[in-house]
Scaffold this active site. Structure first.
Site, PDB file in Angstrom:
ATOM      1  N   ASP A   1      -0.443 -15.268  79.232  1.00  0.00           N
ATOM      2  CA  ASP A   1       0.896 -15.366  78.655  1.00  0.00           C
ATOM      3  C   ASP A   1       1.913 -14.789  79.625  1.00  0.00           C
ATOM      4  OD1 ASP A   1       2.932 -15.825  76.702  1.00  0.00           O
ATOM      5  OD2 ASP A   1       1.510 -15.407  75.101  1.00  0.00           O
TER       6      ASP A   1
ATOM      7  N   TYR B   1      12.569 -15.404  72.904  1.00  0.00           N
ATOM      8  CA  TYR B   1      12.364 -13.995  73.239  1.00  0.00           C
ATOM      9  C   TYR B   1      13.648 -13.391  73.801  1.00  0.00           C
ATOM     10  CZ  TYR B   1       7.348 -15.226  73.088  1.00  0.00           C
ATOM     11  OH  TYR B   1       6.090 -15.658  72.718  1.00  0.00           O
TER      12      TYR B   1
ATOM     13  N   HIS C   1       2.911 -27.916  69.517  1.00  0.00           N
ATOM     14  CA  HIS C   1       3.991 -28.326  68.600  1.00  0.00           C
ATOM     15  C   HIS C   1       5.366 -27.874  69.075  1.00  0.00           C
ATOM     16  CE1 HIS C   1       4.523 -24.527  65.858  1.00  0.00           C
ATOM     17  NE2 HIS C   1       4.237 -24.178  67.098  1.00  0.00           N
ATOM     18  N   ASP C   2       5.417 -26.998  70.081  1.00  0.00           N
ATOM     19  CA  ASP C   2       6.703 -26.550  70.621  1.00  0.00           C
ATOM     20  C   ASP C   2       7.336 -27.563  71.567  1.00  0.00           C
ATOM     21  OD1 ASP C   2       6.622 -24.079  69.350  1.00  0.00           O
ATOM     22  OD2 ASP C   2       5.642 -23.069  71.024  1.00  0.00           O
TER      23      ASP C   2
ATOM     24  N   GLN D   1      14.125 -25.056  65.911  1.00  0.00           N
ATOM     25  CA  GLN D   1      13.822 -23.935  66.800  1.00  0.00           C
ATOM     26  C   GLN D   1      13.263 -24.295  68.165  1.00  0.00           C
ATOM     27  OE1 GLN D   1      11.570 -20.980  64.077  1.00  0.00           O
ATOM     28  NE2 GLN D   1      12.934 -19.774  65.353  1.00  0.00           N
TER      29      GLN D   1
ATOM     30  N   GLY E   1       1.299 -14.939  83.442  1.00  0.00           N
ATOM     31  CA  GLY E   1       1.670 -16.181  84.097  1.00  0.00           C
ATOM     32  C   GLY E   1       2.362 -17.144  83.155  1.00  0.00           C
ATOM     33  N   ASP E   2       2.893 -18.203  83.739  1.00  0.00           N
ATOM     34  CA  ASP E   2       3.542 -19.290  83.015  1.00  0.00           C
ATOM     35  C   ASP E   2       2.589 -20.475  83.060  1.00  0.00           C
ATOM     36  OD1 ASP E   2       5.027 -21.643  82.409  1.00  0.00           O
ATOM     37  OD2 ASP E   2       6.896 -20.697  83.038  1.00  0.00           O
ATOM     38  N   PHE E   3       2.118 -20.942  81.897  1.00  0.00           N
ATOM     39  CA  PHE E   3       1.084 -21.983  81.928  1.00  0.00           C
ATOM     40  C   PHE E   3       1.586 -23.338  82.414  1.00  0.00           C
ATOM     41  CE2 PHE E   3       1.632 -21.521  77.071  1.00  0.00           C
ATOM     42  CZ  PHE E   3       2.642 -22.478  76.979  1.00  0.00           C
TER      43      PHE E   3
END
Length: 358
Positions: A221, A158, A266-267, A317, A246-248
């Site tokens: 998110d 981002y 998968h990230d 990525q 928020g940040d999970f």
């Protein structure tokens, strides 16, 4: 030991009357992608749609502001790819959109893939120019491709608001096409309170509330993503969809019956996946569950080729990779989830469901 005589004689020599069709097609794969990317960027399909009738190459070239020679070649290639239909009249060729192009390549279509195509063209294609480096180094290539640090994965993904919206539009188009299949892979009707972690544009949340009208969905998110979602994707009329910032990995997760992790695990590395799943397990109500949505590899790793290519894309990525159903089950089990099952949808994305004992 002597070499097998047949091997010595035939090595590097093709049998008579053979033709390396697959290899040649693969070598030209990027030509096809760039033909589609360029046609969409120039607005070829939109021009033909707006006209409402077949147009000549000359008509199209004027409308898109391109050379006649270049336009003729581009239209011919699109016709060869069956994205355009040709019509001959008095020795002149006219073009119109194919049925699929009319649905997926028109900007105004509800099922448009235009934004997804733009993201692939401008971001993924650029990153893939450094695939060799990614394989050698074993890490993503944002620094080489865009000059941004990849220490914080989503700061790189981002890197500006425009890039964030492109990524969100990509996810939006994916779930508009595949979302209903994954939320119907299992009967999720018993789960009334759903939390979509990293739910991005809200497209999958909309599919959930459409298929299961008695549920509510909280999209959890990052603050920037929530702001963009409210501005561009989810209207206030969607009363059963709400947002929480928020940040999970860091912040307290909303309590829910079902947590959805769609194209999230998968990230990340296995260690980070277990860390996140542990947090989900702790927040999940007894009797609840987690739904993991991913492109599943076959257990022997032999395919599907789309998932294999996506795994290379994860290398280029992100920090993660695509996995098999058993590998996801192992990660979920390590966090405490039981009765883990998976369902194949027959499309790109599949579903894995794990339960928290009551």
């Amino acid at each position: 030991m002597a070499e097998h005589p047949e091997t010595t004689l035939t090595q590097g020599t093709p049998p008579a009357d053979t033709y390396p069709r697959k290899i040649l097609e693969y070598l030209e794969g990027f030509l096809i992608s760039k033909t589609v990317f360029t046609s969409c960027e120039l607005g070829v399909f939109d021009v033909l749609h707006t006209a409402g009738r077949p147009l000549s190459a000359k008509d199209v070239s004027k409308a898109i502001g391109a050379s006649l020679d270049g336009t003729e070649r581009l239209l011919a290639a699109c016709a060869g790819l069956q994205l355009l239909q040709t019509h001959c009249d008095d020795g002149q060729v006219f073009y119109s959109n194919s049925d699929e192009a009319s649905i997926y390549l028109i900007r105004s279509s509800p099922s448009s893939l235009l934004q997804s195509i733009q993201y692939r063209s401008e971001t993924i294609y650029t990153c893939w120019q450094y695939l060799t480096d990614a394989v050698r180094e074993g890490r993503n290539q944002y620094e080489k491709a865009f000059g941004v640090s990849s220490k914080d994965l989503f700061e790189a993904l981002y890197r500006c608001d425009e890039e964030m919206v492109k990524f969100m539009q990509l996810m939006n188009s994916i779930w508009n096409i595949c979302g209903k299949d994954v939320v119907k892979a299992f009967d999720l009707s018993p789960f009334k309170v759903i939390c979509d972690l990293g739910g991005c544009s809200g497209a999958l949340a909309k599919q959930c509330t459409s298929v299961y009208p008695e549920c509510t969905v909280t999209i959890f998110d990052l603050p920037r993503v929530v702001r963009m979602s409210r501005e561009h994707f989810v209207s206030e009329a969607d009363l059963r969809i709400n947002f929480q910032q928020g940040d999970f990995f860091k912040d307290t997760l909303p309590e829910a019956d079902l947590y959805v992790l769609a194209r999230i695990l998968h990230d990340w590395t296995d260690e980070r996946c277990i860390e996140l799943l542990n947090r989900v397990y702790g927040a999940c109500k007894p009797g609840g569950a987690v739904l993991v949505v991913e492109a599943l590899l076959y257990e022997d790793g032999s395919g599907p080729v789309t998932a294999q290519l996506y795994s290379l894309n994860m290398l280029v990525q992100t920090e993660g990779k695509e996995r098999t159903a058993a590998q996801y089950a192992a990660l979920m089990s390590a966090a405490g989830f039981t009765n883990i099952q998976h369902r194949l949808t027959g499309k790109i994305y599949d579903a894995v469901l794990g339960h928290k004992e009551d």
